[in-house]
Design an enzyme around this catalytic site. Structure first.
Site, PDB file in Angstrom:
ATOM      1  N   HIS A 114       0.806  -1.228   0.000  1.00 62.96           N
ATOM      2  CA  HIS A 114       0.000   0.000   0.000  1.00 62.96           C
ATOM      3  C   HIS A 114       0.838   1.276   0.000  1.00 62.96           C
ATOM      4  O   HIS A 114       0.292   2.368  -0.078  1.00 62.96           O
ATOM      5  CB  HIS A 114      -0.960   0.025   1.193  1.00 62.96           C
ATOM      6  CG  HIS A 114      -0.281   0.352   2.494  1.00 62.96           C
ATOM      7  ND1 HIS A 114       0.465  -0.558   3.182  1.00 62.96           N
ATOM      8  CD2 HIS A 114      -0.230   1.494   3.212  1.00 62.96           C
ATOM      9  CE1 HIS A 114       0.938  -0.005   4.287  1.00 62.96           C
ATOM     10  NE2 HIS A 114       0.539   1.244   4.330  1.00 62.96           N
TER      11      HIS A 114
HETATM   12  C1  UD1 Z   1      -2.488   5.308   5.712  1.00 64.84           C
HETATM   13  C2  UD1 Z   1      -1.237   5.891   6.360  1.00 64.84           C
HETATM   14  C3  UD1 Z   1      -0.125   4.851   6.333  1.00 64.84           C
HETATM   15  C4  UD1 Z   1      -0.590   3.562   6.962  1.00 64.84           C
HETATM   16  C5  UD1 Z   1      -1.861   3.084   6.273  1.00 64.84           C
HETATM   17  C6  UD1 Z   1      -2.405   1.825   6.885  1.00 64.84           C
HETATM   18  C7  UD1 Z   1      -0.822   8.300   6.086  1.00 64.84           C
HETATM   19  C8  UD1 Z   1      -0.024   9.314   5.370  1.00 64.84           C
HETATM   20  N1  UD1 Z   1      -0.722   7.044   5.620  1.00 64.84           N
HETATM   21  O1  UD1 Z   1      -2.177   5.049   4.347  1.00 64.84           O
HETATM   22  O2  UD1 Z   1       0.979   5.332   7.070  1.00 64.84           O
HETATM   23  O3  UD1 Z   1       0.425   2.596   6.827  1.00 64.84           O
HETATM   24  O4  UD1 Z   1      -2.852   4.113   6.373  1.00 64.84           O
HETATM   25  O5  UD1 Z   1      -3.390   1.258   6.068  1.00 64.84           O
HETATM   26  O6  UD1 Z   1      -1.516   8.642   7.022  1.00 64.84           O
HETATM   27  N2  UD1 Z   1      -9.461   4.203   1.241  1.00 64.84           N
HETATM   28  C9  UD1 Z   1     -10.683   3.574   1.160  1.00 64.84           C
HETATM   29  N3  UD1 Z   1     -11.283   3.219   2.328  1.00 64.84           N
HETATM   30  C10 UD1 Z   1     -10.756   3.467   3.544  1.00 64.84           C
HETATM   31  C11 UD1 Z   1      -9.506   4.103   3.605  1.00 64.84           C
HETATM   32  C12 UD1 Z   1      -8.864   4.460   2.445  1.00 64.84           C
HETATM   33  O7  UD1 Z   1     -11.217   3.323   0.086  1.00 64.84           O
HETATM   34  O8  UD1 Z   1     -11.369   3.110   4.561  1.00 64.84           O
HETATM   35  C13 UD1 Z   1      -8.753   4.525  -0.027  1.00 64.84           C
HETATM   36  C14 UD1 Z   1      -9.025   5.890  -0.568  1.00 64.84           C
HETATM   37  O9  UD1 Z   1      -9.029   5.800  -1.954  1.00 64.84           O
HETATM   38  C15 UD1 Z   1      -7.805   6.685  -0.140  1.00 64.84           C
HETATM   39  C16 UD1 Z   1      -6.724   5.642  -0.163  1.00 64.84           C
HETATM   40  O10 UD1 Z   1      -7.360   4.426   0.205  1.00 64.84           O
HETATM   41  O11 UD1 Z   1      -7.556   7.749  -0.972  1.00 64.84           O
HETATM   42  C17 UD1 Z   1      -5.586   5.912   0.772  1.00 64.84           C
HETATM   43  O12 UD1 Z   1      -6.046   6.115   2.117  1.00 64.84           O
HETATM   44  P1  UD1 Z   1      -5.214   7.064   3.130  1.00 64.84           P
HETATM   45  O13 UD1 Z   1      -5.811   6.997   4.492  1.00 64.84           O
HETATM   46  O14 UD1 Z   1      -5.026   8.405   2.532  1.00 64.84           O
HETATM   47  O15 UD1 Z   1      -3.776   6.429   3.139  1.00 64.84           O
HETATM   48  P2  UD1 Z   1      -3.320   4.908   3.272  1.00 64.84           P
HETATM   49  O16 UD1 Z   1      -2.695   4.521   1.994  1.00 64.84           O
HETATM   50  O17 UD1 Z   1      -4.439   4.060   3.812  1.00 64.84           O
END
Ligand code: UD1
Length: 362
Positions: free
Chosen positions: A205
């Site tokens: 991820h």
């Molecule tokens: C975040 C953390 C990372 C951690 C990870 C654990 C930051 C900068 N990154 O990364 O350090 O290792 O969480 O998983 O805070 N999305 C969904 N559903 C959800 C959550 C996310 O669809 O419930 C999708 C969305 O398209 C979103 C993308 O995942 O844009 C990324 O989510 P985000 O929380 O921004 O960062 P992570 O990659 O999850």
């Protein structure tokens, strides 16, 4: 002693939050849980609260996904209102996600003390958003709770006062030990049709691996090799799923990857425990496989968790072009791992005791 706010936003935070909620309740500490809403899908959030017996958050800021600046700013604006309404004496933040730095910064500027659980980890790669979050959070925290001696050294080398640093061990291991009987009962291998030590587990991820189309293709294509002669189970993070869907040139079925939705805690830990090897770019999984003695290959150029390398369960895989099958030959399941100091299941207790004592006297 005043109120304590515990802040959690994303999957790995919930695993670290659970033991503190339990200990705070036992010690009757006045606390409330704020969920920033950074993760919001059922499998990424609510499922963890249910499985790990975490009380429903008192407040959910519901920020959701967006750019770094927007997400961080929205958390800050909403959390400032919470702090003004609740007047806590301490805000506890976990790990290295955007919710961590956002809430630490708000609290500190309002004159509220900040405690950082999992302080002092350093990859020395400021290209990682998490490294920026870690450094900034540590430098404004009043209580820095560390997992290993390496973390203490990092903080001291950065000039952080020793009096603020508390070596308490790894709180994720509290959760792992507590859940072990549920983990072992999981039926996930049966559901997936795989057998113990006869499958590999993959998670990806990190933006550096999945946001760049070429990098993602190069990594996934590595698993096409027939030398991965047993199934590769791939529970896909939503960020990665979106990238795979966007990229028409990736055909995960033809590569032979067994793509599944994100799993809850017990099922995922059951797969870690039983995998022949684990391939990942996660931070927490490097620690969990080390504790379990399962070979882990970390698809990154660096790690903020060097102890996992020194103990021999974890190997960095920095180069996407070297065949991953070269690493398969090195698989050697460790059965006589040394105990890691304070990775003993009592970290939540130690942190709670320190907070209780410190808040009374300071
Ligand atoms: C975040 C953390 C990372 C951690 C990870 C654990 C930051 C900068 N990154 O990364 O350090 O290792 O969480 O998983 O805070 N999305 C969904 N559903 C959800 C959550 C996310 O669809 O419930 C999708 C969305 O398209 C979103 C993308 O995942 O844009 C990324 O989510 P985000 O929380 O921004 O960062 P992570 O990659 O999850």
């Amino acid at each position: 002693m005043g109120k304590i706010i515990l802040v959690a936003g994303a999957r790995p935070n919930f695993v670290k939050l659970a033991p503190l909620c339990e200990q705070f309740a036992k010690m009757d500490l006045d606390s409330l849980v704020v969920h920033t809403g950074q993760h919001y899908d059922h499998n990424m959030s609510q499922l963890f609260f249910e499985e790990l017996n975490i009380p429903k958050p008192d407040i959910n800021l519901g920020v959701g996904s967006s750019s770094h600046a927007q997400q961080t700013a929205e958390i800050m604006i909403s959390f400032e209102k919470v702090c003004n309404d609740e007047s806590p004496s301490l805000v506890v933040v976990f790990g290295d996600i955007n919710s961590t730095i956002a809430c630490a910064l708000v609290a500190k500027k309002l004159g509220i003390q900040v405690a950082h659980v999992e302080a002092g980890l350093r990859s020395r790669d400021v290209g990682m958003p998490e490294e920026i979050n870690r450094i900034l959070t540590d430098h404004i925290s009043d209580y820095l709770f560390t997992t290993t001696k390496y973390a203490n050294e990092n903080l001291e080398n950065e000039g952080i006062n020793r009096d603020k640093i508390f070596f308490v061990g790894n709180i994720m291991i509290d959760t792992l030990k507590k859940q072990l009987s549920h983990i072992k009962k999981s039926k996930i291998m049966h559901e997936l049709g795989v057998k113990s030590k006869n499958f590999h587990l993959l998670t990806l991820h990190r933006p550096s691996n999945v946001d760049d189309e070429d990098n993602l293709v190069e990594i996934l294509e590595q698993f096409r090799s027939p030398e991965f002669n047993c199934p590769v189970v791939f529970p896909v993070h939503p960020r990665t799923r979106n990238r795979i869907i966007d990229n028409k040139s990736i055909d995960v079925d033809s590569i032979g990857l067994n793509l599944i939705h994100p799993l809850g805690y017990n099922d995922f830990l059951n797969l870690q425990l039983n995998a022949l090897s684990v391939w990942t770019d996660s931070g927490g999984i490097q620690e969990e496989t080390t504790y379990l003695g399962v070979p882990c290959f970390t698809i990154r150029e660096n790690t903020e968790r060097p102890e996992t390398i020194y103990l021999g369960t974890n190997t960095l895989v920095p180069d996407r072009t070297t065949p991953y099958t070269n690493y398969l030959k090195t698989i050697n399941t460790k059965s006589d791992l040394p105990e890691i100091p304070l990775w003993d299941g009592n970290t939540g207790y130690r942190i709670s005791k320190i907070i209780q004592k410190e808040l009374k006297i300071r």
